[in-house]
Design an enzyme around this catalytic site. Structure first.
Site: not given
Length: 487
Positions: A201-204, A276
């Site tokens: 995701n964006y944060g990861e 998921d």
């Protein structure tokens, strides 16, 4: 078509490995404050327990029609009993789940009132599995990998995917490659595993690349668009899908142009596990033979289904099929004008393009994706069969109007489709008055007959480059040559 890939899911077997969690929801009402502190008093009246984390990915795979083996380690405790019971009720094979007397099952317990989460309590063992537990999980992984058509790694960083487990994955993938999709907090750990697709995701992705967070949708999209080379290199994956919540996802593939999926924003703040669902559908679509844009669109559609509901939930095959066919994008001229009028009242920017779109190929998909990025709503004018024959000859189209329209409708970047019978879209342009009119780079401003009309109506003309060596005519010629030579 996306629906054709969906039908293939039931023939697939998938192995899912990662942290099993029990998502527990405690429901109640909160009508007064506590005297001891300014906090609400929740009178509990219900509890709902569902598989979470990697277990949610496994349940999603099963709900989408495939067979699934789930591999993890849980405690020999009541929470582990509940979790395994829920998995088995969902049809998930749990023979690869190790019960450990030395570990506590991971539990995420949410206290709810009036559909709002007031508090989340987390507990469970987060250290790496070791000793007999690790050995049992290694044996289960090797056996399940060899039975699987696809493997999903759902690594939340709570100790299931140890260095030895990751090494075993790399060995099995090197020996007999599978569709291997990784969703991990630290994707760099899988750099040398041979991952087919990774989903940060964006944060990861920010943490992976050591980039600063940006705030507006436009800033984030521009930032992520510049990450293609870096995320592919850092993850070692052939495909990387960076998910951006309501902005959809940007999908990068080695040797191919970037592709963006578009989602339907929803105000549901309590949805859990959409990532998921995205990963499960993506893995299944790739294993079913879908190309990357189609797989990404299927994954995006499945995630959109689940975010419309509260809590940790799954997308079922029937729900995804209904979603893909529920609201027709194919409308006549009058209906499109009515829809566009309502969208314009909401300040939406309308992009229009037109064509035959016979034998839809990657060049078309890239072109339409780029066109959608120029505004909010993409309307495609589709030449009907009679006009295609006049323009292309009596042997065309290969596919009738209805089929061409439904294939276009499966693309998340296409919002509305309006068939037309004239040789040019001039009448449609005059009625729609698009903010942007898009055509392919084989035209110039001077050779595009509709350009003066668009500009006289206050619109902008944009010419987009086509992919080299991508055309319907070229595909037809290759098929003819293949049949002529018998190959």
């Amino acid at each position: 078509m996306l629906l054709e890939h969906l039908e293939e899911f039931r023939h697939l077997r998938v192995a899912v490995i990662g942290e099993a969690m029990l998502d527990s929801y405690l429901y109640g009402s909160a009508d007064r404050l506590c005297r001891e502190a300014p906090v609400p008093i929740v009178a509990l009246h219900g509890r709902h327990d569902v598989p979470g984390g990697a277990a949610n990915a496994a349940v999603n795979v099963r709900a989408l029609g495939a067979s699934v083996e789930f591999l993890s380690v849980v405690g020999a405790d009541p929470e582990g009993d509940i979790l395994l019971s829920r998995l088995e009720e969902a049809g998930v094979d749990t023979s690869g789940v190790v019960r450990s007397p030395t570990r506590e099952t991971l539990v995420k317990q949410r206290v709810m009132a009036a559909s709002q989460i007031l508090l989340r309590l987390d507990r469970g063992t987060e250290s790496d599995v070791a000793g007999a537990d690790e050995e049992a999980l290694l044996d289960a992984l090797r056996a399940a990998f060899r039975r699987a058509d696809a493997v999903i790694v759902s690594d939340y960083g709570y100790g299931i995917l140890t260095p030895r487990l990751i090494e075993a994955l790399a060995e099995e993938q090197g020996r007999s490659p599978r569709v291997l999709v990784a969703d991990a907090k630290q994707l760099e750990r899988y750099r040398d595993v041979g991952v087919t697709a990774a989903k940060p995701n964006y944060g990861e992705a920010l943490r992976l690349l050591h980039e600063p967070a940006l705030h507006t949708a436009e800033e984030r999209l521009a930032q992520v668009a510049g990450w293609e080379e870096a995320v592919l290199e850092k993850t070692g994956a052939r495909i990387v899908a960076v998910t951006l919540d309501v902005e959809g996802a940007l999908v990068f593939e080695q040797g191919q142009p970037a592709y963006r999926t578009f989602t339907q924003p929803h105000s549901n703040a309590n949805a859990t596990g959409a990532g998921d669902t995205f990963v499960s559908a993506l893995a299944l679509a790739l294993a079913a033979g879908a190309d990357t844009p189609a797989a990404a669109d299927l994954a995006s559609a499945a995630a959109t289904v689940v975010v419309q509901r509260d809590g940790t939930t799954v997308c079922k095959t029937a729900e995804l099929r209904d979603f893909l066919t529920a609201e027709s994008k194919v409308l006549d001229k009058g209906a499109v004008l009515t829809r566009i009028a309502a969208l314009r009242e909401g300040g939406r920017r309308v992009v229009f393009t037109n064509g035959c779109f016979d034998l839809l190929h990657r060049g078309h998909i890239t072109y339409l994706n780029q066109a959608k990025a120029l505004g909010d709503v993409l309307v495609v004018g589709l030449n009907d069969d009679a006009s295609v024959r006049r323009l292309k000859g009596e042997t065309r189209p290969i596919n009738p109007t209805e089929d061409r329209a439904q294939v276009l409708a499966a693309l998340s970047c296409v919002d509305l489709i309006v068939p037309f019978s004239e040789d040019t879209p001039a009448a449609l342009i005059e009625a729609l008055r698009p903010d942007v009119y898009v055509k392919g780079g084989d035209y110039t401003r001077e050779t595009l007959p509709e350009a003066p009309l668009v500009e006289s109506l206050g619109g902008e003309v944009r010419l987009l480059s086509y992919l080299d060596d991508r055309s319907t005519t070229g595909i037809i010629e290759r098929v003819r040559r293949a049949y002529a030579t018998g190959t």
